[in-house]
Write an enzyme that holds these catalytic residues in place. Structure first.
Site, mmCIF file in Angstrom:
data_model
loop_
_atom_site.group_PDB
_atom_site.id
_atom_site.type_symbol
_atom_site.label_atom_id
_atom_site.label_comp_id
_atom_site.label_asym_id
_atom_site.label_seq_id
_atom_site.Cartn_x
_atom_site.Cartn_y
_atom_site.Cartn_z
ATOM 1 N N GLU A 283 0.834 -1.194 0.000
ATOM 2 C CA GLU A 283 0.000 0.000 0.000
ATOM 3 C C GLU A 283 0.876 1.255 0.000
ATOM 4 O OE1 GLU A 283 -3.987 -0.278 2.026
ATOM 5 O OE2 GLU A 283 -2.988 1.137 3.352
ATOM 6 N N GLU A 286 2.075 1.795 -3.351
ATOM 7 C CA GLU A 286 0.985 2.277 -4.204
ATOM 8 C C GLU A 286 0.792 3.777 -3.985
ATOM 9 O OE1 GLU A 286 -2.840 0.405 -3.672
ATOM 10 O OE2 GLU A 286 -3.779 1.765 -5.113
ATOM 11 N N CYS A 310 -8.096 -1.874 4.174
ATOM 12 C CA CYS A 310 -7.998 -3.102 4.967
ATOM 13 C C CYS A 310 -9.246 -3.398 5.767
ATOM 14 C CB CYS A 310 -6.782 -3.091 5.883
ATOM 15 S SG CYS A 310 -6.128 -1.493 6.205
ATOM 16 N N SER A 330 -7.271 2.161 -2.191
ATOM 17 C CA SER A 330 -6.066 1.407 -2.526
ATOM 18 C C SER A 330 -6.492 0.036 -3.053
ATOM 19 C CB SER A 330 -5.218 1.232 -1.263
ATOM 20 O OG SER A 330 -4.308 0.176 -1.455
ATOM 21 N N LYS A 369 -15.088 -9.481 7.957
ATOM 22 C CA LYS A 369 -14.060 -10.342 7.347
ATOM 23 C C LYS A 369 -14.665 -11.647 6.850
ATOM 24 C CE LYS A 369 -10.361 -7.836 8.149
ATOM 25 N NZ LYS A 369 -9.541 -7.348 7.047
ATOM 26 N N GLU A 372 -15.857 -10.687 3.543
ATOM 27 C CA GLU A 372 -14.713 -10.428 2.669
ATOM 28 C C GLU A 372 -14.128 -11.743 2.150
ATOM 29 O OE1 GLU A 372 -11.074 -9.087 4.542
ATOM 30 O OE2 GLU A 372 -10.682 -7.708 2.886
ATOM 31 N N GLU A 377 -13.835 -12.360 -5.593
ATOM 32 C CA GLU A 377 -12.478 -11.951 -6.013
ATOM 33 C C GLU A 377 -11.402 -12.654 -5.193
ATOM 34 O OE1 GLU A 377 -15.608 -9.365 -6.158
ATOM 35 O OE2 GLU A 377 -14.360 -8.946 -4.436
ATOM 36 N N CYS A 526 -9.832 -1.742 14.512
ATOM 37 C CA CYS A 526 -10.145 -3.167 14.676
ATOM 38 C C CYS A 526 -10.298 -3.565 16.137
ATOM 39 C CB CYS A 526 -9.066 -4.034 14.054
ATOM 40 S SG CYS A 526 -8.742 -3.601 12.355
#
Ligand code: FMN
Ligand code: SF4
Ligand code: FES
Lengths: 596, 393
Positions: A283, A286, A310, A330, A369, A372, A377, A526
């Site tokens: 990241e 990036e 994230c 990102s 999560k 996710e 993907e 988190c």
């Protein structure tokens, strides 16, 4: 205006600031008044009527949570009238609630159940209303199960979704006996704007909103000798797991957690902190690439500010509500998914294991999560990269099921290859942590010098303030980064989606000039995730944050790019940040979603 | 058949042709002067709770804030009440005059009429009157505008704080009190909210003086009251009567000769059985001899052919549906009361259940968040206690 108000609670004098409620006044002198709809994170609703107290001389009772104290007030919290009302409130709630506690996922951790046992609520005074209702269970979401039969209509979830997250996927529908907590057109949670953040779950007092648990599936995988089960644990799990196993908030239990995971039967016990460091490398590069393209090359296609990616709750929020702004995200996957993609490729190869026999499990502070991991993907390895996601709460449950005496476990260490981490990876668990970790690396990549903060501690981005800003001016960069000379890098850190919405509005209308924004869906980051132990409050989040920064400060390695496992990964496998393999395994794309 | 004993009054519905001059004249008076006259008149709210109107205006005038509002509560949702509709149809300009004077007193620039969803048919006509009235205000130099806001049919939206929520685009759920509307009402600004009839009465007071108004009625209940008379009566309709009559006199005039009970104040009011007619005085609960009753003006008469079980069942069904549903005692309590009397009637629950339900109703009165849940006990207890056998057999 007097500076304090005097009143009497249960014949004890209290002196408190004007505007304080009876509940606050009572708590200040350690008198407990039972509450259900009250939550320190949320606005006062005053609808459960459990906190009713008696004012001497008044006919009707008063809700302690919603009534400000006035000068000379005399309050009784334990009179016959109060005790009777409390009991009736609990009995009424139980009559509307499917009270099959022994079959309930929340059994033993349910606020209603605890109160019912505390006040000796017995069955039978009221008619069981559940058979008259048409309750259904919504279990279509990979993250959250909603069971209306367990709902007591306290609206804590509704207030959470509106106030903390500004999403309002949950709202009150209908009135009277039909009143319920519902979604848009009563669609399943999986089909509405729900971000799966799970804040409703951590704020629900009963079993009406719980995480979808994958405990049995994980036991089954571990029971199968033909399968190699790999587990990764997120940074915020180790500083909160103890709370679910009898410790005070703020204890670091990494060693015991690793030992417990081994005892449970995981074949490789690895660390998401490792891939958090990796995320920083990808990241961070990036960000630098985008800065180069915008500042040096003036490429209008490239978007700044770049936002972190994230937090899967945050991603889904953006996909639903600001799909036009997706190019700001990102492309780096979250640490969980980077880990998953590498587990079944790089790690499998290193330990000589066929990826098809591997099961990849993660333990996360997060319910999003789970969603996710199930995104289409997320199969970069050729398999589903992360097979099962457990929350901190589920792990605690497994530890109890296995009969492990957690507190007496000797400390153990993560397995090698993907088990080492830096302090930068550790602080991912707190709001501001990704920003701090990224700046530690990015600044050094650009200048060859350490970030100019005492002890590498970038204090302005720490803490529970909703929106934090920090600026860092770059001087004398290395030749390759000459275009950044004198540039002041402007950053912003937000936690909670309500704050994210405000900042993204500014991004949308161009009224901010940030380069980099860290956004975490959950309050506190988190560490305050929807999969964390309950109860939660600012105090609890503060304790967890302190533990995280303590952990970081105690690490020999504090910067992601110095993590030896990460260095080796690039040498042996990935070759370079943003390289071909990175793109294949560690980066992703997003989808625009509708609002309903 | 016309009522015999009771003197019918003709204050509210009296055709007045001098609204414009009276408004000008009153607006020219000082604020304190107006408020003091209202206080002296003894006028209390006609929307149910009976709060002294002059004091309400004064509190709002004294409350800090630049933005203030006047709201006319025309939600008229109480079962058996239909007098506000009549007032708005026949003498709307008196209501508007009351709002304008209130605006002057408290310093409001904007007023609203919260009109019951079912009264949509009144809207166009009312709007015309408002438009005309705005011209009067312009002449008088009062920068005040009145808008109609349509309700959507929920009874609870007549409760003042739920009404504000509804106007703000939220779910119509009552708020915690304090703070009260005088300090923190619509858009969290100090707000006077008055019933249609209350506002119309202020007009009479400004016109004829506090003294005249005070001469009517008794002790705590001054002035006249518009009653909506329905049920087993040969003369259903709207009547303006003086406060302070006994229910006996009322029944003699309006009953069909076989009246066994009167429900005073609608579903949230009280049921009075025949044996209590003589001792019951219609007025606000206060220091009257005998029982006195709060009243939004609904009088439902029941004769001996009626089952009081059915009457109560009907009220409870209404509450089960019209509770906003937010608070435990009201949402769940109303369902328990309804299911409870059904169980007793069917013989599935013992008659002692009725005592447990009376206790529940009392607990609801003590704990519910708003007037709806608090007043379910009124009809429940008064019907169950007076007609216990009808609940069982
Ligand atoms: C459930 C409920 C419904 C109400 N409905 C009305 C109504 O339809 N019209 C009304 O004027 N007041 C209604 N009220 C009373 C209002 O809350 C408020 O007290 C009143 O409008 C004040 O006006 P007043 O002082 O002129 O009576 C209701 C109260 C409750 C608790
Ligand atoms: S008493 Fe009934 S109507 Fe009033 S707030 Fe409670 S649930 Fe809503
Ligand atoms: S905790 Fe006070 S009303 Fe619910």
């Amino acid at each position: 205006m007097p500076h304090t108000v005097n009143c009497q609670i249960d014949h004890l004098s209290v002196n408190i600031q004007p505007g304080a409620t009876i509940l606050e006044a009572a708590r200040s002198i350690h008198i407990q008044i039972p509450t259900l709809c009250y939550h320190s994170d949320l606005c006062v609703a005053g609808n459960c009527r459990l906190c009713m107290v008696e004012q001497v001389g008044a006919d009707r009772l008063l809700p302690a949570c919603a009534t400000p104290v006035t000068e000379g007030m005399e309050i009784l919290t334990n009179s016959q009238k109060v005790r009777h009302a409390r009991k009736v409130m609990l009995e009424l709630l139980m009559s509307e609630h499917r009270s099959d506690c022994t079959h309930c996922y929340k059994n033993g951790r349910c606020e209603l159940q605890n109160l019912a046992s505390e006040y000796l609520v017995q069955d039978g005074r009221f008619i069981d209303l559940v058979p008259f209702k048409n309750y259904t269970i919504d279990d279509l979401s990979p993250s959250i199960i909603k069971d209306d039969a367990k709902c007591i209509r306290c609206q804590r979830c509704v207030r959470t979704c509106a106030e903390i997250q500004a999403v309002s996927a949950l709202a009150v529908a209908h009135k009277g006996a039909e009143m319920k907590i519902s979604t848009f057109f009563d669609l399943p949670m999986a089909e509405v704007v729900c971000t799966n953040c799970g804040q409703c779950v951590t704020h629900c007092p009963t079993g009406a909103l719980v995480e979808k648990n994958y405990i049995d599936a994980v036991w089954q995988a571990m029971d199968d000798d033909a399968r190699h089960v790999v587990v990764q644990t997120a940074p915020a799990v180790r500083i909160a797991l103890g709370e679910a196993l009898g410790l005070e908030p703020g204890q670091i239990v990494t060693g015991k957690m690793v030992a417990a995971l081994r005892r449970l039967g995981f074949d490789s016990v690895l660390d998401t902190d490792f891939s958090a460091d990796l995320t920083i490398i990808e990241e961070g590069h990036e960000l630098l690439q985008r800065l180069r393209e915008v500042i040096r090359d003036k490429n209008p296609q490239v978007k700044l500010p770049m936002t972190t990616s994230c937090s899967p709750g945050w991603i889904k929020f953006l996909e639903h509500l600001y799909p036009d702004l997706l190019p700001h995200l990102s492309t780096a996957k979250s640490p969980q998914q980077m880990f998953g993609a590498l587990a079944k490729t790089y790690y499998a190869r290193r330990i000589g294991m066929d990826a098809k026999n591997m099961v990849s499990v993660s333990v996360m502070p997060c319910t999003a999560k789970k969603f996710e991991a199930a995104r289409p993907e997320m199969c970069a390895s050729g398999f589903r990269d992360v097979d099962y996601v457990l929350t901190t709460r589920e792990l605690a449950m497994m530890i109890r099921q296995a009969g492990i005496d957690f507190l007496s476990l000797p400390d153990d260490e993560f397995d090698s290859i993907m088990g080492q981490s830096s302090g930068a990876g550790v602080i991912f668990g707190a709001t501001g942590g990704v920003m701090e970790a990224a700046l530690r690396t990015v600044y050094e990549v650009v200048t060859g010098r350490e970030v100019p903060f005492d002890g590498l501690n970038i204090v302005p981005v720490r803490g529970l303030e909703q929106v934090k800003e920090a600026a860092l001016t770059i001087s004398s960069p290395l030749p390759e980064w000459g275009f950044l000379d004198g540039v002041t890098l402007k950053t912003c850190v937000v936690h909670g989606l309500a704050g994210a919405r405000e900042v993204m509005k500014k991004v949308a209308d161009g009224s901010c000039d940030y380069h980099f924004i860290e956004i975490m869906a959950c309050p506190g980051g988190c560490l305050g995730g929807g999969g964390q132990p309950m109860p939660v409050s600012d105090h609890v989040r503060e304790m967890r944050a302190r533990a995280i920064y303590r952990d970081d400060a105690g690490k020999a390695i504090r910067k992601s790019h110095e993590n030896p496992d990460v260095v080796k990964l690039y040498e042996d496998f990935l070759k370079e940040p943003l390289g071909h393999l990175s793109h294949q395994l560690l980066h992703t794309h997003y989808v625009a979603r509708k609002r309903y | 058949m016309a009522p015999r004993h009771l003197m019918r009054l003709d204050l509210i519905f009296k055709d007045e042709h001098d609204v414009a001059p009276l408004v000008r004249q009153t607006l020219a008076r000082g604020r304190d002067d107006i408020v003091n006259e209202l206080i002296a008149s003894g006028l209390k709210g006609r929307g149910g709770a009976g709060f002294p109107t002059g004091l309400k205006w004064k509190l709002t005038a004294d409350a800090p804030g630049d933005e203030k509002y006047v709201i006319c509560n025309a939600d008229e949702g109480e079962p058996g009440t239909f007098k506000d509709r009549e007032i708005l149809m026949r003498v709307p300009e008196k209501v508007l005059a009351g709002m304008a004077v209130c605006a002057k007193v408290i310093g409001a620039r904007q007023g609203f009429i919260y009109l019951r969803g079912e009264y949509r048919f009144l809207r166009a006509q009312l709007q015309q009157v408002i438009d005309g009235f705005h011209a009067v205000l312009d002449e008088a130099g009062l920068p005040f505008r009145i808008e109609i806001f349509m309700g959507s049919g929920a009874y609870i939206c007549g409760e003042e704080s739920a009404l504000f929520e509804s106007m703000e685009g939220q779910r119509g759920e009552p708020r915690n009190k304090p703070p009260y509307p005088t300090q923190c009402g619509f858009r969290n600004a100090p707000t006077v909210i008055n019933n249609v009839e209350t506002l119309a009465h202020t007009y009479s007071i400004f016109k004829y003086g506090a003294e005249k108004f005070r001469d009517l009625g008794v002790q705590d209940s001054r002035g006249s009251k518009v009653f909506s008379v329905s049920g087993d009566t040969p003369v259903p309709g709207i009547y303006e009567l003086e406060f302070g009559m006994t229910l006996q006199r009322f029944v003699e005039d309006f009953g069909d000769g076989d009246t066994k009970a009167v429900q005073v104040g609608g579903a949230s009011g009280f049921c009075v059985p025949r044996k209590r007619f003589e001792r019951t005085i219609i007025g606000y609960q206060g220091k009257l001899t005998g029982t006195s009753l709060p009243t939004g003006g609904s009088m439902m008469l029941f004769n001996s052919s009626r089952s009081m079980y059915n009457v109560l069942h009907n009220y409870l069904e209404f509450f089960v549906e019209e509770s906003c549903g937010q608070c435990t005692p009201c949402r769940v309590g109303t369902q328990q009361l309804l299911r409870g009397i059904e169980g007793v009637k069917r013989g599935e629950l013992s008659s002692a259940t009725l005592d447990a339900l009376l206790d529940l109703a009392e607990t609801m009165r003590l704990t519910a968040k708003c007037g709806l849940g608090q007043s379910v006990a009124n009809s429940f207890a008064s019907i169950v206690e007076n007609f216990r056998e009808e609940m069982i057999y």
